[in-house]
Every structure is written in structure tokens, then in C-alpha cells.
Design a protein around this motif. Structure first.
Motif, mmCIF file in Angstrom:
data_model
loop_
_atom_site.group_PDB
_atom_site.id
_atom_site.type_symbol
_atom_site.label_atom_id
_atom_site.label_comp_id
_atom_site.label_asym_id
_atom_site.label_seq_id
_atom_site.Cartn_x
_atom_site.Cartn_y
_atom_site.Cartn_z
ATOM 1 N N GLU A 36 2.086 1.812 -3.441
ATOM 2 C CA GLU A 36 1.143 2.284 -4.236
ATOM 3 C C GLU A 36 0.731 3.815 -4.042
ATOM 4 O O GLU A 36 0.540 4.566 -4.976
ATOM 5 N N ARG A 37 0.764 4.236 -2.890
ATOM 6 C CA ARG A 37 0.479 5.561 -2.667
ATOM 7 C C ARG A 37 1.647 6.259 -3.061
ATOM 8 O O ARG A 37 1.416 7.444 -3.740
ATOM 9 N N THR A 62 1.631 6.471 -6.980
ATOM 10 C CA THR A 62 0.357 7.233 -7.626
ATOM 11 C C THR A 62 0.646 8.805 -7.380
ATOM 12 O O THR A 62 0.418 9.674 -8.290
ATOM 13 N N ASP A 63 1.256 9.037 -6.222
ATOM 14 C CA ASP A 63 1.523 10.573 -5.920
ATOM 15 C C ASP A 63 2.472 11.132 -6.870
ATOM 16 O O ASP A 63 2.607 11.946 -7.280
ATOM 17 N N ARG A 80 0.837 -1.235 -0.264
ATOM 18 C CA ARG A 80 -0.129 0.087 0.113
ATOM 19 C C ARG A 80 0.723 1.187 -0.181
ATOM 20 O O ARG A 80 0.657 2.179 -0.637
ATOM 21 N N VAL A 81 1.851 1.351 0.945
ATOM 22 C CA VAL A 81 2.825 2.385 0.854
ATOM 23 C C VAL A 81 3.226 2.676 -0.629
ATOM 24 O O VAL A 81 3.620 3.934 -0.979
#
Length: 812
Positions: free
Chosen positions: A510-511, A514-515, A507-508
């Protein structure tokens, strides 16, 4: 635990003081022993102050009929020995099978020959004639044919021709078999038989076509009924033959060729220093003594020149085996001088040479394409485009991807489009491939370089103090829970990407990804491809990237078309039953280094659990023999170039596109690699659990295992653990055949410009002892070593011992 070495590592046989020649026969029963005896007596006659010896490595039949007994009887002044005598008068492989004595392996036999020759060289100037058994391809005790078995010694050859009916054909065939395996045939000897006149034809054939002198001797006298008379007749024959001008001329020629070979080897580095422009070398700092002279190569080893003083050191071996620790820039996998690859090349060269490929096809190219597509196990890939090398193959891949993205997203031809990648990535040295990498030492001073893309930070994996650590760069933030480091018990745990993903570890990533993509979009940047070296960044410093990060990156890009083209309607995108339509951006996997089992699987990309739209393969593709690259693409990428306008085609090609020699060699290489996998030849490097998992698969293919279950290495876990705890090692990783040691410099420097690994590299090259030495390359503070896919466990353990000893000598 490391296994012991049963014998010293044998290198090529070359001493200044000793002329060593191997006597091969074009057939059996054509007079090899007679000519060996003649040559031995003649050497003693013409060089009376020097010592001469005869060696028969393998002999079959009754002891009193052995060839060395014949030499003792008729050339008593010549030293003689047989290494392995089998009583049964049949082929050595059969005789050894039924014998009560242990069958010597090829390595042990070669080591014994080398040891005998070394002893003879230590006695001072002289000659040694090593006689084979039967014909060129007669099997040795292990079953290997002699032409293959003796090749690592690289002994120059005296070929005994066949003077009988049909002997012209057998002699030329024997010569070609030796030539294709890298032997130097220095002279051809045969009996002068008046009926068939084979000597006349062969003299013209070898002289005009190959510059090889052919000499004759009269046929031996007919066997007398009385043993005493027969022995006297043969004694007179040997006295006359050994004193004859043709034999004297043959020996003089062999003496000259021996001196010429040594002179050339010892002058090569100085001549090369004035003549050659070396790659990746600052030649201002290069001196002749730093240039490695390679006489030949076999299996895992180069045979390299040992620096000596000609006026004082006559009995030291001039050549030594040096383990090819860089796999010859990552290409070698099936062993140097592999006869199957050599024959494949010869077959294609003889059948095709090179033939035009545009709108044509030949069997090697088609069969290779089918084999690659089947082996990849990637349902997206349907097309194969051939080019010359990895760099050009990468450029082809970028051309494919950019066109597909531009057409889908409606960008104009004048709009700047780049690639997405990782920091430290590198895809080759041609200008277009350079532009796919961020500014770095390889391209920053290239005048036409213009980096066209954006490159992301990423977490890396190393073993430190016995733990496998995933570490993220400071710019990226924490891997999990805010920590920049997360440790695992094993590398398999790191590669268990599905389980890690299920636990939310991605998840980290992906974040952050994406950012980053949103920021790039806000800057007006456009991208036409995601281009990755899956798992390992090679030239960028042998960096093992967290596989979960790369998997997440691919998945985020594929679902983020809106971040690459404003207002793009994903609902309008065509779909296919096999999910082969690219989304977001075309994904390119540059597997030039990592693919084809270098990391233990056919496709390194499969370790990520995601499929590429375009995949690039070279290096191991041809087993290290000839240049070739294959760029594999999906049908959706292929369709982007379909048009009624020819200028819309993929206008890329090379004069030698899909050259038949390269394709045939690659087909042989890939077929052999897949056979080795299925037959379990790497089982010794796997855990018991992995072997059991493979046995349960219908195809026994590593490619079909989950990523975490198929992580294995030829490098022993205890050795890797030991390295990870060494004071001079900042981190280490081992995967498949690759070992990367990240050295800690006194100033903490890292990267290509660091010299932290130079001391270890020099120590490995200068090593002396029964384990040989190691020729390696460094990437700044990283020393990497690669085994071949055919490297035996014993050889890997040799290298591990070398590294252990060398690290003890490293000084900060």
C-alpha cells in the motif's frame, strides 16, 4: 504418485505401405460385412502380391456367426481378426454390461486397433478394412457412439449406403454425422436395388454436391434352404462381385486417395514455407523441416506428420500424437474435435448463419450473456458487449473506462489520458491494445505504437527448492521486514490474501503503490483505467503475481480519487446499494487467458477477492473452436455512454459482432465447464480438504470458496516439487491447468529474447515412445504447458513423465 499408463498412446492410423479404410454403415443389416468381404477379395485379386486383412474391433452374438468367420469362410485368403467378441446378440454397450469379461475403455480399444494396424503395416504393402458394428451412432462397449469413439483414429471411410425404403435419408444422415466429426468419406457403396433406385439418387447427390463416387454391387442371392447350396451360391456371388468393374473402380479410387493424402501431407511444409506468413515467427530462420504438419486433432492431441524417407521407409507410422502443450495458444479446454461444440456450431450455422446484431437479439447471444453474468459472481457486472477476439475486447474495455473517467473528472477531449498497469502486461496485438502495454519486444518496432500509460513493478511467486517464494523487484524494496523474499509452505498460503492482509503483509504494498501514484500525479499524468491481467501475466512471460499485491493495488486505486483528479469531491459521487459504482478509476480485468477455469476458477479475478468494473473474456470462452470475445461491464460504466447525442454512444462493432455460431458454441462451452465443476470432475486434482469444503457448499462451486481454499492444480505436487529442485530450473509454478517452468540459462538471461527454454522444447517435441511427444511454445526462458479442462489424470501424468525425461537430456 504418478499413475501407470495402461496402454500406448494411439495416434491416427496412416502408413505408406498400408491402405486402411473404416467401413461404416448407414444402418444395421444393410450389408457391411458383405461389402467388406467383397472389398477384401477384390484387393487380393487386383493386388495379388500384397496382403489384405479384415478387422472387426467389436462383435456381438454367437461366435460361429461372427463377421470374421464369414470373411474366413468366403475369403479364406484374407487375414481376419475380432478384437472383442461378446456372446449376446445385442448392442455392444448392453452386451459388454452383462458379459463376464472386462469392458474395454475407448482408449484401450483404439490402442488395440492401432497396434493391429501397425503389425499389418510391418508386413509390407497391403490393405486393411476395419468394420464397425451397426450404424454410425451405434454405441461401442463403453457407451460412446462409434462416430465419436473411433474419431481419434481419423480413418478414411467407406460408407455402405442403405438400398431399402427410406435408405436415402439414412445414408445422407449417416454421411452428415461422419462429416461433422471430421471424417473423410471417400466412397459410398450400396446394393443396386431396382425397386427403390436409391443408388441413382445417391450417385447424383454425392457426386454433384460432394465429389464422392458411389458404386454398386448386385444384391446377394436369396438364402437357400440347403446350407451347402447357400454357401456355394455365396461363393459364386463373391467371386463375381469382387471381379466386377464398379468394385475395381472403387478400390482404384481408394488407392489413389491414399497416395494423394500422403503426398499432400509430405509437401505441405515446403508449400507453406513459400506461401504462409506466420505469426510470432522470424521467418528468416524458419525452414520447412521446422514446420509442424498437423493432419487432425482430437482430445488433447494433434496428429502430426513424422518425417520419413519415402524411398526407404515404408512401414513407419506417418502420424503420431503430439500433446497440445500450449492449448493451441491458450484456447483449447474441452478437447479438440469436441462433438458437443461441433454440433452447437452446426446448429447455429444452420439456424442463423450470421445475422445483423445492432438493435437486434438472438437466443445464443442473450443466453450466453445471462450465463456469463451469473457465472462471474460479480455483482458489479450487468452488461455484455461482444467482439471478435481478446485484443479487440480489450480495446472495447479501454474505450469504456476512458469515457467513464473523462466524464466524471471533467477532462477535455484533447487531454492525454493513459492506463495504469503492471510491467510486462500485454493485452493483444491490435494497435489500441498494444498502447496499453509498456514498450517491449512485441510492440517496440511497430511504427504506430505509442505506449499510453504507466506500469508498476510488482512481486512474483515461484516454487524454488520446494518452497513457495514471493520475491519483490529491487526497485520496489522489501516485501516484509525489508527482505525481498518471503517463503510460504504452500501456494494456498500465498493466496490466503485475507489472512495475509490481516497480518499486515499488504502495508508495504500500500505504501509503495500510494507513493508511486503521488509521483505520477506530481508529473501531471492522467489515467482513465487500472488494467490488470489478474494473477498471471501471460505473454509477458507467464509471471505469477503475488495476489495480495494486485488486491492491494485495486483497493488503493479505488480509494484514491484525489490522486487522479485534483479537487475531486468524493462526497458528490453517486452511490448504489450493491456497491457497483466505480471509484478512483474503473478497474479492468483482462481474463482472456486466465479466466473460465484456466486457473481453476470461473473468474481468475475472484482469486484476488476483489471485483472488476469491466472484465474481458475470450479463448476458453468457446472451448477453442471459434473466435469470440465478451467484455462485461458494470451499469455505472454503461451509463457513461447514455446521451441524446448518438455520437456519444459506444461506436464500436464488427461485422460479425455476436455471431450466432460463436455465441452458441460459447454457451455450450461455458455450460459444460460449469457442469464439470459442480459434478466434481476435477476432484482428483484437489486436496481432501478442498473436496470436503466443496461438499459443504450448497452449489458446490469453487467460485464460492475463499481464494486460499480454492487453489488447486492438475499437476502433481511431487512433480512440481521435483521441478523446483532441478539444476536447470530457476523456478516453477502450477495453478489450475497451467504449468510454467522458468529455465535457468547459462548466462542467467531471462525474458522473451532468451533461448534458455529452447533445448527443453526441442527435446519434448522429438520424444519417442509410448507416451508420445509434446508440442509446446516458449516465452523466452519460460516453457509453459497447459492441460485442457477435460484432460484426464492419466494424460497429465504422461506429460509429467515426458518432461522428466526431457529435462534429463537438457544441456546448458
Amino acid at each position: 504418485m504418478p499413475i501407470p499408463s495402461p496402454q500406448a498412446l494411439a495416434g491416427s492410423v496412416l502408413w505408406r505401405s498400408l491402405r486402411v479404410y473404416q467401413v461404416y454403415g448407414a444402418n444395421t443389416e444393410i450389408g457391411k460385412t458383405v461389402f467388406s468381404t467383397v472389398l477384401s477379395k477384390a484387393a487380393r485379386r487386383h493386388w495379388p502380391r500384397e496382403k489384405t486383412a479384415f478387422l472387426k474391433p467389436v462383435s456381438t452374438g454367437p461366435l460361429d456367426e461372427a463377421d470374421d468367420r464369414h470373411v474366413r469362410k468366403f475369403a479364406s485368403e484374407v487375414a481376419h481378426e475380432t478384437l472383442h467378441q461378446f456372446d449376446l446378440a445385442v448392442s455392444p454397450h448392453i452386451a459388454a454390461r452383462v458379459s463376464s469379461q472386462q469392458t474395454p475403455s475407448d482408449d484401450i480399444l483404439l490402442s488395440s486397433i492401432h497396434k493391429f494396424a501397425a503389425h499389418r503395416a510391418s508386413l509390407g504393402p497391403g490393405w486393411l478394412f476395419v468394420e464397425t458394428a451397426g450404424g454410425v451412432h451405434s454405441p461401442g462397449p463403453s457407451g460412446s457412439t462409434q462416430a465419436d469413439m473411433y474419431a481419434p483414429l481419423r480413418l478414411p471411410v467407406v460408407l455402405i449406403g442403405d438400398s431399402r425404403l427410406g435408405g436415402i435419408s439414412t445414408t445422407i444422415s449417416a454421411f452428415e454425422s461422419l462429416k461433422i466429426r471430421g471424417y473423410d468419406v471417400e466412397t459410398v457403396l450400396l446394393f443396386k436395388e431396382e425397386k427403390y433406385q436409391n443408388h441413382a439418387y445417391l450417385t447424383e447427390y454425392f457426386g454433384e454436391r460432394h465429389g464422392i463416387p458411389v458404386k454398386t454391387a448386385p444384391e446377394p442371392p436369396t438364402r437357400a434352404a440347403d446350407a451347402g447350396s447357400d454357401a456355394n451360391n455365396m461363393l459364386r456371388y463373391y467371386e463375381d462381385a469382387s471381379a466386377s468393374s464398379p468394385i475395381a473402380d472403387a478400390l482404384a479410387h481408394l488407392d489413389t486417395r491414399h497416395k494423394q493424402r500422403i503426398s499432400r501431407l509430405e509437401s505441405m511444409s515446403a508449400t507453406a514455407h513459400k506461401t504462409i506468413w506466420y505469426p510470432f515467427t522470424q521467418q528468416k530462420h524458419l525452414s520447412p523441416d521446422k514446420i509442424t504438419v498437423i493432419d487432425s486433432a482430437s482430445g488433447d492431441n494433434f496428429q502430426t506428420l513424422v518425417p520419413t524417407k519415402p524411398d526407404t521407409d515404408n512401414t513407419t507410422a506417418l502420424l503420431r500424437p503430439s500433446f497440445d502443450g500450449s492449448a493451441s495458444w491458450w484456447t483449447q479446454g474441452l478437447g479438440h474435435g469436441n462433438p458437443a461444440l461441433t454440433l452447437a456450431a452446426a446448429y447455429a450455422a444452420g439456424r442463423y448463419g450470421h445475422v445483423m446484431f445492432a438493435e437486434a437479439v438472438h437466443e445464443p447471444a442473450l443466453a450466453l450473456a445471462e450465463t456469463l453474468l451469473a457465472g462471474m459472481g460479480n455483482a458489479r457486472l450487468r452488461r455484455v458487449f461482444y467482439s471478435d477476439n481478446g485484443s479487440t475486447g480489450a480495446e472495447v474495455a479501454v474505450k469504456m473506462a476512458l469515457r467513464a473517467a473523462r466524464l466524471r473528472y471533467g477532462w477535455g477531449a484533447d487531454e492525454k489520458v493513459g492506463v495504469l498497469g503492471l510491467r510486462g502486461s500485454y493485452h493483444g496485438d491490435t494497435i489500441g491494445a498494444m498502447d496499453c502495454a509498456e514498450p517491449c519486444v512485441f510492440n517496440e518496432k511497430v511504427e504506430w505504437y505509442e505506449g499510453k500509460g504507466a506500469w508498476l513493478d510488482y512481486p512474483t511467486v515461484q516454487c524454488r527448492a520446494g518452497r513457495w517464494v514471493v520475491e519483490s523487484p529491487a526497485e520496489m524494496g522489501g516485501v516484509a521486514g525489508g527482505s525481498r523474499e518471503v517463503s510460504f509452505d504452500s501456494l494456498s498460503d500465498v493466496f490466503d490474501v485475507e489472512a495475509r492482509e490481516a497480518r499486515g503483509e499488504g502495508r508495504v504494498y500500500e505504501r509503495v503503490i500510494t507513493d508511486t501514484l503521488k509521483r505520477l500525479q506530481s508529473e501531471g499524468r492522467k489515467f482513465g483505467a487500472l488494467m490488470l491481467e489478474p494473477v498471471v501475466l501471460g505473454a509477458g512471460g507467464m509471471l505469477l503475481v503475488d495476489p495480495l499485491y494486485q488486491r492491494t493495488l485495486v483497493n488503493v486505486v479505488r480509494k484514491s480519487a484525489h490522486l487522479f483528479a485534483d479537487g475531486y469531491d468524493t462526497a458528490s459521487q453517486a452511490t448504489t446499494d450493491d456497491n457497483s459504482e466505480w471509484t478512483g478509476l474503473p478497474v479492468i480485468f483482462d481474463e482472456v487467458f486466465t479466466g473460465l477455469y484456466r486457473l481453476g476458477r470461473f473468474s481468475a479475478g475472484s482469486l484476488l477477492g476483489v471485483d472488476a468494473d469491466i472484465s474481458v473474456h475470450a479463448k476458453l470462452l468457446t472451448g477453442g473452436l471459434v473466435p469470440l470475445c465478451a467484455t462485461l461491464a458494470s451499469e455505472s460504466i454503461f451509463r457513461a455512454f447514455e446521451s441524446d447525442d448518438k455520437s456519444d454512444a459506444l461506436l464500436h462493432g464488427h461485422s460479425y459482432t455476436a455471431h450466432a455460431v460463436g455465441c452458441q458454441v460459447a454457451l455450450q462451452s461455458v455450460t459444460e465447464l460449469r457442469r464439470m465443476e459442480v459434478s466434481g470432475e476435477w476432484d482428483w486434482a484437489m486436496s481432501a480438504a478442498q473436496r470436503e469444503s466443496l461438499q459443504q457448499l450448497p452449489s458446490a462451486s469453487i467460485q464460492n470458496l475463499a481464494p486460499g481454499a480454492s487453489v488447486w492444480s492438475v499437476w502433481h505436487p511431487e512433480f512440481v516439487d521435483w521441478l523446483s529442485r532441478h539444476a536447470h530450473v530457476g523456478g516453477v509454478w502450477a495453478l489450475g491447468s497451467v504449468l510454467a517452468i522458468h529455465m535457468s540459462g547459462a548466462d542467467g538471461a531471462a525474458g522473451y529474447k532468451s533461448d534458455a527454454a529452447r533445448g527443453l522444447q526441442a527435446s519434448l517435441l522429438q520424444a519417442a515412445g509410448e507416451d508420445g511427444n509434446l508440442h509446446s511454445r516458449v516465452l523466452g526462458n519460460v516453457l509453459y504447458i497447459m492441460a485442457g479442462q477435460k484432460t484426464k489424470e492419466e494424460s497429465v501424468r504422461r506429460v509429467e513423465r515426458l518432461v522428466r525425461r526431457a529435462l534429463e537430456d537438457v544441456v546448458e
